[in-house]
Structures are given as structure tokens and as C-alpha cells.
Design an enzyme around this catalytic site. Sequence first.
Site, mmCIF file in Angstrom:
data_model
loop_
_atom_site.group_PDB
_atom_site.id
_atom_site.type_symbol
_atom_site.label_atom_id
_atom_site.label_comp_id
_atom_site.label_asym_id
_atom_site.label_seq_id
_atom_site.Cartn_x
_atom_site.Cartn_y
_atom_site.Cartn_z
ATOM 1 N N SER A 117 0.947 -1.208 0.078
ATOM 2 C CA SER A 117 0.172 0.044 0.085
ATOM 3 C C SER A 117 0.736 1.237 0.090
ATOM 4 C CB SER A 117 -0.941 0.176 1.169
ATOM 5 O OG SER A 117 -1.705 -1.197 1.338
ATOM 6 N N ALA A 172 2.489 3.063 -2.209
ATOM 7 C CA ALA A 172 2.120 4.250 -3.130
ATOM 8 C C ALA A 172 0.916 5.161 -2.813
ATOM 9 C CB ALA A 172 2.104 3.607 -4.358
ATOM 10 N N ASP A 173 0.104 4.027 -2.283
ATOM 11 C CA ASP A 173 -1.358 4.831 -1.802
ATOM 12 C C ASP A 173 -1.023 5.897 -0.642
ATOM 13 O OD1 ASP A 173 -3.143 3.379 -3.239
ATOM 14 O OD2 ASP A 173 -3.007 1.739 -1.860
ATOM 15 N N TYR A 174 -0.161 5.544 0.243
ATOM 16 C CA TYR A 174 0.047 6.412 1.483
ATOM 17 C C TYR A 174 0.864 7.282 0.772
ATOM 18 C CZ TYR A 174 -2.078 3.264 4.798
ATOM 19 O OH TYR A 174 -2.899 2.498 5.569
ATOM 20 N N GLY A 233 -1.192 10.202 -1.136
ATOM 21 C CA GLY A 233 -2.226 10.760 -0.003
ATOM 22 C C GLY A 233 -1.224 11.932 0.617
#
Length: 413
Positions: A184, A186-188, A191
Site C-alpha cells: 500500500s 504508493a497509496d499512502y 495521500g
Amino acid sequence: MSNSANQSGQTSSVRDEHTGAMQGLRVLDIATFVAAPFCGTILADLGAEVIKVEQPNGGDSLRKFGTITECGDSLVWLSEARNKKAVTLDLRKPEGVALFKQLVEKSDVVLENFRPGTLEKWGIGFEDLRKLNPKLVMLRISAYGQTGPKRGEPGFARIAHAFAGLSWLAGEADGPPVVPGSTSMADYISGMWGAIGVMAALRNSEITGRGQFIDIGLYESVFRLLDEVAPAFAKYGIVRERMGADTVNVVPHSHYQTASGEWVALACTNDKMFERLAVVMDKPELANTYPTSVVRVENRALVNSLVAEWMATYTLSEVLERTRDGGVPCAQIYSIKDIFEDEQYRARGNLLHVYDPRAGELVLPAPMPLLSETPPQFRHAGRALGADNAEIFGELLGLSEKQRSDATAAGVI
């Protein structure tokens, strides 16, 4: 006002929600999973009022992603949807669009991560919404961004890691690419970039009175962090390969096992640091034999073997004591169990002990970053689906109880 534990683990009264560096900011989070919603989590921790908008039936898929708790929602949801108000609204229905537009008129920021063109199809694209609110800031995170030949393709963090070139670098030299730590990440990271973009856009809107949208592709958030990979290829044709625990341009800068079996990370990033390490190893002559990073890189295997042999003769506590006394950066490679037992984590309050009325006792990563005057705060864990419908639709938009009941029966909220 409810009670929860503070970052030091002591029970204390939770601050009023209208405090913090971003107090007075209203954010509509209509995104799913982690990337754009994590921007909302950051803003909420810093005091913004973040309204999480979900589909009436089932809500955000993040609720069921990861370890499911007794309340039916996942630990990821309870952590990353914290401090957000939860409402349900079907944006695919005209009635839902109408209510959403009313919310936009009363808000500052919209966070979304649908495929490009989706919001436009529903009549709530950025150009549609800025007519209602000229100062509106919209964060748009998608797999590949709003433009380019791949703009319409789906993607998750794993895909972003691959496309950005990070997965190529992760793994042993003679092995396949592996997951770079977290699926995860890249998601964080997206964000976080999103939060930076939102704050910059808000600053500009204060000056000009004009909002804007922020366009982020998941892969771009990762690619931007790959130090000299791009310029090294462009200038010298260098394609960096997998190196396991090693680093391309400095040695020793790797992982080594101690005599007691634990692994440590050692970072000798310059010549002075290696000189200190040589003294710690009782081999000061190494600093003369391998005086520069260039020489040490040319003799990578030999230098690494010398350090590995030294590490293997001392226990973890001895290695850490000697490197600490010698001013050499070194740390045990921690598991989450080690983190929970560490005094530094405890002293900094990095593990937030809270009580949630739905899930019971929880330990969550504490909010970041620490601000001296307006520190981030924890108010509550991720809420139940639609928990704040009455407040948002009733108090903020002024819908009567009957109007809310009719909208619920029609599947609008």
C-alpha cells in the site's frame, strides 16, 4: 466530549474537533480505499472537518480490507478513517448529486480517486463544481493521472510500484522483483503528496479567490522519490539493478547479522562515518586502505565481508553499544513486536492507545506530524456507515427528518 488515550498511553479528554492547524476547513472525501482518503486522514488529524461520503449499501471497500474486528469493520478502516464524519450518499442518482452539490457549496475541498471521466459523467466534475464554489480545491488521484494514453486504466499501489520502477529495484541481485515493503505504500505516499497539493492550493485560493484541482497519478508519487535513477540513466545510461540490502553508491550501507542472531542496519554514508566505523571495529587502518566511497564501492564484497565478520563476533547489545559510542548509525531491524517494546516509540507516543465504543481497545499509529502549537489530535476511530447522516443532512443542509427518511427509503442516503 468523549475520552480516549493520548500518545503517551495515558487516558485524557479529547480536544474539541474545531482545534488544530486546519480548523475551519471542511473537506468532502468521496474517494475509496487509501490514496486520496489518506490525504483526508492527514487533514482530519490536523483539525479539518472531513466528511466521508460512501455508497449507502456497503460503503467503502476499505471497511472490509484487512483484519475484520468485532464491529464488522477492518482495523485499516478504524485507523485510516479516524476523525472523519461518516455519511452515505449515492452519487449515481440525480437526488444524490443534488445533495452533494449543496455540500460542495458549503465546503472547501473535495477528495476523489475515481477513474478519470467518472465524475464528469455524473455531472460533478471539477468544472461543474467550481461554478458552485469558485474557491473549491479538488484532489484527483488515479492510477496514471488525468492525461496520457493510460489515463483510463485501473491500478492499485502494487501496479504503481511496478510502473514507477520501484519493484524493479526491490529484491536480491539474482532473484525476482519483490514487494517493496508494503503493497500500500504508493497509496499512502500519494495521500501525502495530495495533502501537500491541497494545502498549496488553499494558500493560493486565499490570495486569488480561485480554486484549482490537483492531479496525481499513483505511480508519479513513487517515481518522484527514486533519487538519481532518472538522471543517471539519462546522462550515463545506467540502469540500476536489484542489490538486496546494499546501496548503489556507498559501502558499507547494508544489513548484517549479529552473533546473537538479530539483524541490524548500518549506514556509512560518507568517508568520515567509515573512519568512525573502522575505529569501532578496532581496525583504524581500514580508513586508509579504503579511504573514499569510490574505493569502497569498487571493493564492495570485501568491505561488506569485513563488516559482516565483525558483526558476527558480537551480540546485538554489544554491536549497538559500540556503534552508538562510536557515533556510527546502526539500528536493530525491528518487527512490529520489537516496536511495541521499544522505549523510543513509547517516549515519542508513536503508538496511540485508544478506546473505541464499537471495537474496544485499539492501538493505532499516532497522528503526524507533530506541531508545537497545534499538534494533531485523535478524536475517534473510523465511524459506522452513515453514523453522521442526521448531523450533516439535517443540521448542515437543513433536511427535515421526513426528507431524510424518504431519501433513505429511496436509496439516496
